[in-house]
Design a protein around this motif. Sequence first.
Motif, PDB file in Angstrom:
ATOM      1  N   PRO A 258       0.803  -1.230   0.000  1.00 49.86           N
ATOM      2  CA  PRO A 258       0.000   0.000   0.000  1.00 49.86           C
ATOM      3  C   PRO A 258       0.837   1.282   0.000  1.00 49.86           C
ATOM      4  CG  PRO A 258      -0.221  -1.201   2.102  1.00 49.86           C
ATOM      5  CD  PRO A 258       0.512  -2.099   1.146  1.00 49.86           C
ATOM      6  N   ILE A 259       1.995   1.247   0.626  1.00 47.34           N
ATOM      7  CA  ILE A 259       2.812   2.476   0.701  1.00 47.34           C
ATOM      8  C   ILE A 259       3.764   2.554  -0.498  1.00 47.34           C
ATOM      9  CG2 ILE A 259       4.547   3.704   2.080  1.00 47.34           C
ATOM     10  CD1 ILE A 259       3.181   2.553   4.600  1.00 47.34           C
ATOM     11  N   LEU A 260       4.457   1.452  -0.779  1.00 45.30           N
ATOM     12  CA  LEU A 260       5.424   1.484  -1.885  1.00 45.30           C
ATOM     13  C   LEU A 260       4.712   1.542  -3.239  1.00 45.30           C
ATOM     14  CD1 LEU A 260       8.020  -1.113  -0.503  1.00 45.30           C
ATOM     15  CD2 LEU A 260       7.908   1.364  -0.151  1.00 45.30           C
TER      16      LEU A 260
ATOM     17  N   ILE B 266       4.489   8.200   1.032  1.00 45.50           N
ATOM     18  CA  ILE B 266       5.504   7.508   1.845  1.00 45.50           C
ATOM     19  C   ILE B 266       6.137   8.445   2.883  1.00 45.50           C
ATOM     20  CG2 ILE B 266       7.409   7.928   0.200  1.00 45.50           C
ATOM     21  CD1 ILE B 266       8.266   4.938   0.934  1.00 45.50           C
ATOM     22  N   GLY B 267       6.455   7.875   4.044  1.00 48.53           N
ATOM     23  CA  GLY B 267       7.000   8.663   5.145  1.00 48.53           C
ATOM     24  C   GLY B 267       8.479   8.945   4.979  1.00 48.53           C
ATOM     25  N   VAL B 268       8.751   9.952   4.167  1.00 50.53           N
ATOM     26  CA  VAL B 268      10.124  10.385   3.933  1.00 50.53           C
ATOM     27  C   VAL B 268      10.124  11.891   4.156  1.00 50.53           C
ATOM     28  CG1 VAL B 268      11.781  10.772   2.059  1.00 50.53           C
ATOM     29  CG2 VAL B 268      10.736   8.535   2.335  1.00 50.53           C
TER      30      VAL B 268
ATOM     31  N   THR C 187      -2.163   0.561  13.094  1.00 52.43           N
ATOM     32  CA  THR C 187      -0.706   0.623  13.228  1.00 52.43           C
ATOM     33  C   THR C 187      -0.099   0.715  11.842  1.00 52.43           C
ATOM     34  OG1 THR C 187       1.195  -0.302  14.425  1.00 52.43           O
ATOM     35  CG2 THR C 187      -0.164  -1.868  13.184  1.00 52.43           C
ATOM     36  N   TRP C 188       1.208   0.884  11.775  1.00 54.37           N
ATOM     37  CA  TRP C 188       1.912   0.933  10.486  1.00 54.37           C
ATOM     38  C   TRP C 188       1.651  -0.370   9.732  1.00 54.37           C
ATOM     39  CZ3 TRP C 188       7.575  -0.700   9.853  1.00 54.37           C
ATOM     40  CH2 TRP C 188       8.034  -0.394   8.573  1.00 54.37           C
ATOM     41  N   ALA C 189       1.262  -0.272   8.465  1.00 50.12           N
ATOM     42  CA  ALA C 189       0.852  -1.462   7.702  1.00 50.12           C
ATOM     43  C   ALA C 189       1.930  -2.547   7.730  1.00 50.12           C
ATOM     44  CB  ALA C 189       0.538  -1.065   6.265  1.00 50.12           C
TER      45      ALA C 189
ATOM     46  N   HIS D 105       3.261   8.620  16.319  1.00 47.34           N
ATOM     47  CA  HIS D 105       2.564   7.390  15.922  1.00 47.34           C
ATOM     48  C   HIS D 105       2.333   7.340  14.415  1.00 47.34           C
ATOM     49  CE1 HIS D 105      -0.652   4.431  15.492  1.00 47.34           C
ATOM     50  NE2 HIS D 105      -0.308   3.969  16.687  1.00 47.34           N
ATOM     51  N   ASN D 106       2.679   6.199  13.854  1.00 49.41           N
ATOM     52  CA  ASN D 106       2.460   5.953  12.433  1.00 49.41           C
ATOM     53  C   ASN D 106       1.353   4.917  12.311  1.00 49.41           C
ATOM     54  OD1 ASN D 106       2.619   5.414   9.718  1.00 49.41           O
ATOM     55  ND2 ASN D 106       4.712   4.634   9.730  1.00 49.41           N
ATOM     56  N   PRO D 107       0.178   5.246  11.826  1.00 48.82           N
ATOM     57  CA  PRO D 107      -0.147   6.355  10.927  1.00 48.82           C
ATOM     58  C   PRO D 107      -0.851   7.560  11.529  1.00 48.82           C
ATOM     59  CG  PRO D 107      -1.881   4.708  10.801  1.00 48.82           C
ATOM     60  CD  PRO D 107      -0.882   4.214  11.825  1.00 48.82           C
TER      61      PRO D 107
ATOM     62  N   SER E 151      16.517   5.900   9.919  1.00 50.96           N
ATOM     63  CA  SER E 151      16.089   6.298   8.574  1.00 50.96           C
ATOM     64  C   SER E 151      15.638   7.745   8.544  1.00 50.96           C
ATOM     65  CB  SER E 151      14.939   5.409   8.096  1.00 50.96           C
ATOM     66  OG  SER E 151      15.383   4.099   7.920  1.00 50.96           O
ATOM     67  N   LYS E 152      14.794   8.124   9.512  1.00 46.48           N
ATOM     68  CA  LYS E 152      14.164   9.455   9.441  1.00 46.48           C
ATOM     69  C   LYS E 152      15.014  10.504  10.146  1.00 46.48           C
ATOM     70  CE  LYS E 152      10.924   6.503   8.416  1.00 46.48           C
ATOM     71  NZ  LYS E 152       9.917   6.264   7.428  1.00 46.48           N
ATOM     72  N   ASN E 153      15.474  10.210  11.369  1.00 40.82           N
ATOM     73  CA  ASN E 153      16.149  11.287  12.109  1.00 40.82           C
ATOM     74  C   ASN E 153      17.590  11.528  11.647  1.00 40.82           C
ATOM     75  OD1 ASN E 153      17.022   8.943  13.313  1.00 40.82           O
ATOM     76  ND2 ASN E 153      16.392   9.469  15.389  1.00 40.82           N
TER      77      ASN E 153
ATOM     78  N   SER F 199      -6.348   7.951   4.332  1.00 37.99           N
ATOM     79  CA  SER F 199      -6.222   9.422   4.383  1.00 37.99           C
ATOM     80  C   SER F 199      -5.020   9.858   5.230  1.00 37.99           C
ATOM     81  CB  SER F 199      -7.509  10.134   4.806  1.00 37.99           C
ATOM     82  OG  SER F 199      -7.663  10.207   6.203  1.00 37.99           O
ATOM     83  N   ARG F 200      -4.076   8.920   5.484  1.00 36.87           N
ATOM     84  CA  ARG F 200      -2.829   9.319   6.150  1.00 36.87           C
ATOM     85  C   ARG F 200      -2.028  10.204   5.212  1.00 36.87           C
ATOM     86  NH1 ARG F 200       2.684   5.881   7.035  1.00 36.87           N
ATOM     87  NH2 ARG F 200       3.015   6.748   4.962  1.00 36.87           N
ATOM     88  N   ILE F 201      -1.633  11.366   5.728  1.00 37.77           N
ATOM     89  CA  ILE F 201      -0.756  12.224   4.929  1.00 37.77           C
ATOM     90  C   ILE F 201       0.618  12.312   5.596  1.00 37.77           C
ATOM     91  CG2 ILE F 201      -2.544  13.659   3.863  1.00 37.77           C
ATOM     92  CD1 ILE F 201      -1.775  15.846   6.024  1.00 37.77           C
TER      93      ILE F 201
HETATM   94  C1  LMR Z   1       5.985   4.922   5.958  1.00 39.23           C
HETATM   95  O1  LMR Z   1       5.243   4.562   6.859  1.00 39.23           O
HETATM   96  O2  LMR Z   1       5.567   5.493   4.930  1.00 39.23           O
HETATM   97  C2  LMR Z   1       7.482   4.721   6.081  1.00 39.23           C
HETATM   98  O3  LMR Z   1       7.763   4.133   7.310  1.00 39.23           O
HETATM   99  C3  LMR Z   1       8.098   4.033   4.931  1.00 39.23           C
HETATM  100  C4  LMR Z   1       7.742   2.575   4.812  1.00 39.23           C
HETATM  101  O4  LMR Z   1       8.655   1.772   4.613  1.00 39.23           O
HETATM  102  O5  LMR Z   1       6.571   2.201   4.876  1.00 39.23           O
END
Ligand code: LMR
Length: 396
Positions: free
Chosen positions: A12-14, A33-35, A129-131, A182-184, A245-247, A373-375
Amino acid sequence: MFENLDLLPPDPILGLLAAYGEDPNPGKVDLGIGVYKDEKGDTPIMAAVKKAQEMYLAKETTKTYVGPAGDERFNAAIGELLFGKDHAVIKDARLATIQTPGGCGAVRMAAEFIKRSNPEVTVWVSNPTWANHMPLLGDSGLRIEEYPYYDYQAHCIRFEEMVSTLKGAGSDAVVLLHGCCHNPCGADLNRDQWQVISEMAVTQGFLPVVDIAYQGLGDGIAEDAFGTRLLADTVPELIVASSCSKNFGLYRERTGSVNLIMRNTKQLRASQSQMLSVTRGVYSMPPAHGASIVECILNDTELSKLWAIELSQMCDRINDLRRLLVRKLRAKGTNADFSFIEAEKGMFSFLGISPEQVHRLKNEFSIYMLDSSRINVAGINHSNIDYLVDSLHQVF
Ligand code: LMR
């Protein structure tokens, strides 16, 4: 041998990232994507990372194996970043940090380690939670259940329901918590709520596992580690998966760590040996480059100052964008209250719109976000915010 394999839908994200890449619209907006992105929409290499990379390349003398635990200087520095330099778990030799291929590697190794000693436990994850938590944990063979977390209508945490569900989880449970940002949903436990959860973990006996992938992008480096540090103060056993990755902006370098806190040093040594045998059997050893950069930064006073400044600028930019988005939506007279976005933390928030509205935004306006609808707030900038607000207004 493989003729019976079905074609799977894209991740779903990639998959969304790929769809955005193929969209020829020059005005397209990527909130998927969370970048982290800057004002120009780029994901630049942090200056501290660039400098550390140069330093490291100049002093690098070998490409021989680093060993299954990774770079010990990285591990020590990450332990201090997560828990604080003087934390008792470090002083009392109750913490073992093991470098992993990214935060994903850390979560998966935590699952494999738990499975090795407790194959029957259930892992409780927040809803939502994060997929990617589902395959990372579930493919290890552990059973997964969800606890209520986010109220989509009221845009807040369903804390009482979370607590009552976890009370029913019993002692033989693993509870996955998001350390910060928290993701998402972007809605974090407050300090009192962390207190309640840590007391529950002690009295009930469940194992908390913290996934902290955004330290420094919510309120600050130490502030974002509040819950993680509180648990480390309180519970006898804790596992923490962390990501650089992020920080540190090291996405493709796959740099993370899994942190084991055990009751005493003897139990820690046994657990560490088991964890290293798990990692040896999966990927043998982690990649070196990203960890070498992080180690150079965190062990150098000037570079770590520079990094902390850059990180706080990223954090401020996201929080400013949150405020600006809410203000602009309010000024537009959009028929909904978005003020919750201001109170949430890190890269993500749900807009709280339907999948149909999300699809309209994608198909008619080339604005990309997850179906939920996560942005990614960091994908907004001063050039695209009015277009985003106008488009959102039109789908209401
Ligand atoms: C996200 O949630 O978009 C990021 O953590 C990147 C990923 O690998 O899913």
